[in-house]
Structures are given as C-alpha cells and as structure tokens.
Write a protein that holds these residues in place. Sequence first.
Motif, PDB file in Angstrom:
ATOM      1  N   SER A   1       0.721  -1.092  -0.109  1.00  0.00           N
ATOM      2  CA  SER A   1      -0.153   0.009   0.041  1.00  0.00           C
ATOM      3  C   SER A   1       0.862   1.386  -0.091  1.00  0.00           C
ATOM      4  O   SER A   1       0.364   2.216  -0.172  1.00  0.00           O
ATOM      5  N   ALA A   2       2.001   1.071   0.064  1.00  0.00           N
ATOM      6  CA  ALA A   2       3.220   2.232   0.516  1.00  0.00           C
ATOM      7  C   ALA A   2       3.082   3.172  -1.024  1.00  0.00           C
ATOM      8  O   ALA A   2       3.013   4.413  -0.844  1.00  0.00           O
ATOM      9  N   ASN A   3       2.881   2.547  -2.021  1.00  0.00           N
ATOM     10  CA  ASN A   3       2.944   3.434  -3.300  1.00  0.00           C
ATOM     11  C   ASN A   3       1.793   4.339  -3.187  1.00  0.00           C
ATOM     12  O   ASN A   3       1.998   5.667  -3.658  1.00  0.00           O
ATOM     13  N   ALA A   4       0.789   3.732  -3.116  1.00  0.00           N
ATOM     14  CA  ALA A   4      -0.546   4.496  -2.991  1.00  0.00           C
ATOM     15  C   ALA A   4      -0.488   5.784  -1.975  1.00  0.00           C
ATOM     16  O   ALA A   4      -0.956   6.764  -2.219  1.00  0.00           O
ATOM     17  N   HIS A   5       0.014   5.163  -0.687  1.00  0.00           N
ATOM     18  CA  HIS A   5       0.435   6.264   0.357  1.00  0.00           C
ATOM     19  C   HIS A   5       1.395   7.289   0.118  1.00  0.00           C
ATOM     20  O   HIS A   5       1.089   8.552   0.403  1.00  0.00           O
ATOM     21  N   LEU A   6       2.363   7.094  -0.555  1.00  0.00           N
ATOM     22  CA  LEU A   6       3.113   8.238  -1.102  1.00  0.00           C
ATOM     23  C   LEU A   6       2.733   8.934  -1.990  1.00  0.00           C
ATOM     24  O   LEU A   6       2.780  10.349  -1.836  1.00  0.00           O
ATOM     25  N   LEU A   7       1.898   8.516  -2.750  1.00  0.00           N
ATOM     26  CA  LEU A   7       1.134   9.537  -3.845  1.00  0.00           C
ATOM     27  C   LEU A   7       0.062  10.406  -3.030  1.00  0.00           C
ATOM     28  O   LEU A   7      -0.010  11.525  -3.538  1.00  0.00           O
ATOM     29  N   LEU A   8      -0.393   9.679  -2.242  1.00  0.00           N
ATOM     30  CA  LEU A   8      -1.538  10.507  -1.513  1.00  0.00           C
ATOM     31  C   LEU A   8      -0.986  11.613  -0.512  1.00  0.00           C
ATOM     32  O   LEU A   8      -1.622  12.772  -0.339  1.00  0.00           O
ATOM     33  N   LYS A   9       0.466  11.312  -0.121  1.00  0.00           N
ATOM     34  CA  LYS A   9       0.906  12.626   0.565  1.00  0.00           C
ATOM     35  C   LYS A   9       1.269  13.447  -0.425  1.00  0.00           C
ATOM     36  O   LYS A   9       1.531  14.870   0.147  1.00  0.00           O
ATOM     37  N   ALA A  10       1.856  13.027  -1.465  1.00  0.00           N
ATOM     38  CA  ALA A  10       2.127  14.056  -2.507  1.00  0.00           C
ATOM     39  C   ALA A  10       0.949  14.886  -2.982  1.00  0.00           C
ATOM     40  O   ALA A  10       1.139  16.100  -3.207  1.00  0.00           O
TER      41      ALA A  10
ATOM     42  N   HIS B   1     -13.133  -2.734  -8.447  1.00  0.00           N
ATOM     43  CA  HIS B   1     -12.747  -3.192  -9.847  1.00  0.00           C
ATOM     44  C   HIS B   1     -11.700  -3.892  -9.770  1.00  0.00           C
ATOM     45  O   HIS B   1     -10.999  -4.241 -10.881  1.00  0.00           O
ATOM     46  N   ALA B   2     -11.150  -4.413  -8.618  1.00  0.00           N
ATOM     47  CA  ALA B   2      -9.929  -5.251  -8.475  1.00  0.00           C
ATOM     48  C   ALA B   2      -8.616  -4.901  -9.269  1.00  0.00           C
ATOM     49  O   ALA B   2      -7.977  -5.833 -10.073  1.00  0.00           O
ATOM     50  N   GLN B   3      -8.533  -3.653  -9.227  1.00  0.00           N
ATOM     51  CA  GLN B   3      -7.236  -3.195  -9.911  1.00  0.00           C
ATOM     52  C   GLN B   3      -5.934  -3.089  -8.679  1.00  0.00           C
ATOM     53  O   GLN B   3      -6.132  -2.956  -7.657  1.00  0.00           O
ATOM     54  N   ASP B   4      -4.723  -3.426  -9.215  1.00  0.00           N
ATOM     55  CA  ASP B   4      -3.668  -3.481  -8.357  1.00  0.00           C
ATOM     56  C   ASP B   4      -3.062  -2.569  -8.206  1.00  0.00           C
ATOM     57  O   ASP B   4      -2.179  -1.866  -8.697  1.00  0.00           O
ATOM     58  N   ILE B   5      -3.535  -1.678  -6.921  1.00  0.00           N
ATOM     59  CA  ILE B   5      -3.252  -0.308  -6.690  1.00  0.00           C
ATOM     60  C   ILE B   5      -1.744  -0.554  -5.982  1.00  0.00           C
ATOM     61  O   ILE B   5      -1.290   0.624  -5.619  1.00  0.00           O
ATOM     62  N   GLY B   6      -1.037  -1.670  -5.989  1.00  0.00           N
ATOM     63  CA  GLY B   6       0.244  -1.614  -5.509  1.00  0.00           C
ATOM     64  C   GLY B   6       1.279  -1.093  -6.592  1.00  0.00           C
ATOM     65  O   GLY B   6       2.438  -0.864  -6.494  1.00  0.00           O
ATOM     66  N   ARG B   7       0.718  -1.209  -7.845  1.00  0.00           N
ATOM     67  CA  ARG B   7       1.561  -0.762  -9.017  1.00  0.00           C
ATOM     68  C   ARG B   7       1.419   0.714  -9.421  1.00  0.00           C
ATOM     69  O   ARG B   7       0.259   1.231  -9.525  1.00  0.00           O
ATOM     70  N   LEU B   8       2.605   1.216  -9.736  1.00  0.00           N
ATOM     71  CA  LEU B   8       2.525   2.589  -9.947  1.00  0.00           C
ATOM     72  C   LEU B   8       1.835   3.258 -11.344  1.00  0.00           C
ATOM     73  O   LEU B   8       1.333   4.143 -11.118  1.00  0.00           O
TER      74      LEU B   8
ATOM     75  N   LEU C   1      -8.994  11.491  -4.122  1.00  0.00           N
ATOM     76  CA  LEU C   1      -7.886  10.631  -4.748  1.00  0.00           C
ATOM     77  C   LEU C   1      -7.954   9.266  -3.793  1.00  0.00           C
ATOM     78  O   LEU C   1      -7.949   8.235  -4.510  1.00  0.00           O
ATOM     79  N   ALA C   2      -7.842   9.329  -2.758  1.00  0.00           N
ATOM     80  CA  ALA C   2      -7.837   8.087  -1.765  1.00  0.00           C
ATOM     81  C   ALA C   2      -8.989   7.365  -2.044  1.00  0.00           C
ATOM     82  O   ALA C   2      -8.998   6.076  -2.206  1.00  0.00           O
ATOM     83  N   TRP C   3     -10.232   7.882  -2.236  1.00  0.00           N
ATOM     84  CA  TRP C   3     -11.462   7.277  -2.513  1.00  0.00           C
ATOM     85  C   TRP C   3     -11.287   6.435  -3.745  1.00  0.00           C
ATOM     86  O   TRP C   3     -11.564   5.439  -4.150  1.00  0.00           O
ATOM     87  N   ALA C   4     -10.704   7.035  -4.838  1.00  0.00           N
ATOM     88  CA  ALA C   4     -10.662   6.499  -6.206  1.00  0.00           C
ATOM     89  C   ALA C   4      -9.744   5.319  -5.948  1.00  0.00           C
ATOM     90  O   ALA C   4      -9.954   4.379  -6.844  1.00  0.00           O
TER      91      ALA C   4
END
Length: 219
Positions: free
Chosen positions: A95-104, A128-135, A117-120
Amino acid sequence: MTNSVQIDYYSDVLCVWAWIAERRLSEVEKEWGEKVTIRHHFMDIFSDSHTKIPQQWADRNSWSGFAQHVRESAAPYEHAEVNARIWQSVRPSTSANAHLLLKAAQLELGENPAQQLAWAFREAFFMHAQDIGRLDVLQSICDDSNVDYQSLQQHLNTGTAMAALLSDHKLSQQQGLKGSPSWVMNNDRQTLYGNVGYRIISANIEEVLRTPYTEASWC
C-alpha cells in the motif's frame, strides 16, 4: 464549548475496515461541516502484504482465507462492495506506493482533493480489482481522476512526500495506534479504532464540541 474538532484519521488504503468507514467519513462531513476538520494520515499495515498475509493466515488457508475474511467483513455493508478477485487473484504487494502518492497529493492539492483521490484508489481496488500496489495503475487512476501525475512526481523527487509519509508512520507509533482505521481527537485523548459505528463517532464529536479542552471528556 469549543468551536471545532480536529480529527486525525489514520488508515491504510488496502484495509477493508477503512473501505467500510468511507461512508462514515462522508457522514461526518455532511453532519458536522465546518465544525470538524479531518486530517488524513496513512498507516503501515499492508506495506508488505506478500509477507504479512501468508504468515498471519498460514493456518487459515493463506490468501484464500484472507480473501474470504475480507468478503465476509464487507458483506453486511451495501455501500462497501468487494470484488471477489481481490486477494484471491489480485494481490497488491504494498500500500506504500498509494500512500506516497496521496501524501504528494496533500502537499500539491490540499486535503480534500487528496481524500477524493484516496477514495478513487480504494474504489479501484475493492470494487474493480485493480492492483493499486503498481505505480502504472495508480498513474492511470490519477489520469482518470483529472489529477496531474507529474505535479505529484515533484514531491516524490524532492523527498517531501516520503518525509510526510514517514512522519505519519512515526505519529501512529507514538500514539500507540492498533490498526486501521483510527480516529484520534480531543488533543489525542480520545481514540476510536476499527469498525466503529457512526453514532459512536458522532457522539464523540458532540462531546468534544461541548467540553472545554481544560476538562476531561466524559465520552
């Protein structure tokens, strides 16, 4: 009586209980409006899910057991749809990649756009079963959400987003938070953790608004 309440809200984007709590966040904003300020922070819960889940669920059918747990946890909540593929065939490594972008996004756009954006991100994973670990997946979600990914990239390049994320992790440890989501208010004296019903959250807000900071809250 105080004029407003500040809530420090800690969560992990891959946490099903935080996904369920999204409706409660919306209700807080709807009911209390400007009387409540929510500051969003991110916790280190699924930073290494490919180690965490197989280890913690080794005697409960590993990935399949955890996937079933997530589906069953969300089942009573109509607003918290869960795709059957998550954790079964779609397994974000972090989840770290998503968190990093959310802090940005917080640094670049402010609190409310970052929360949208966090909701999205959460919707993309849980519904929708998208892999949000991927940048590359996260960038695509930013594009679909009309968020300029390159504007966020500058905060990754300078390290300011990472510094903000590590500050969140440090704060959650200092406060001894047990998990996601956690609602912290009343100058850190009141913490609500986990699957807390909206009426309990609302009652705590009402009590803090009623009680001067010089007194201990009865709630």
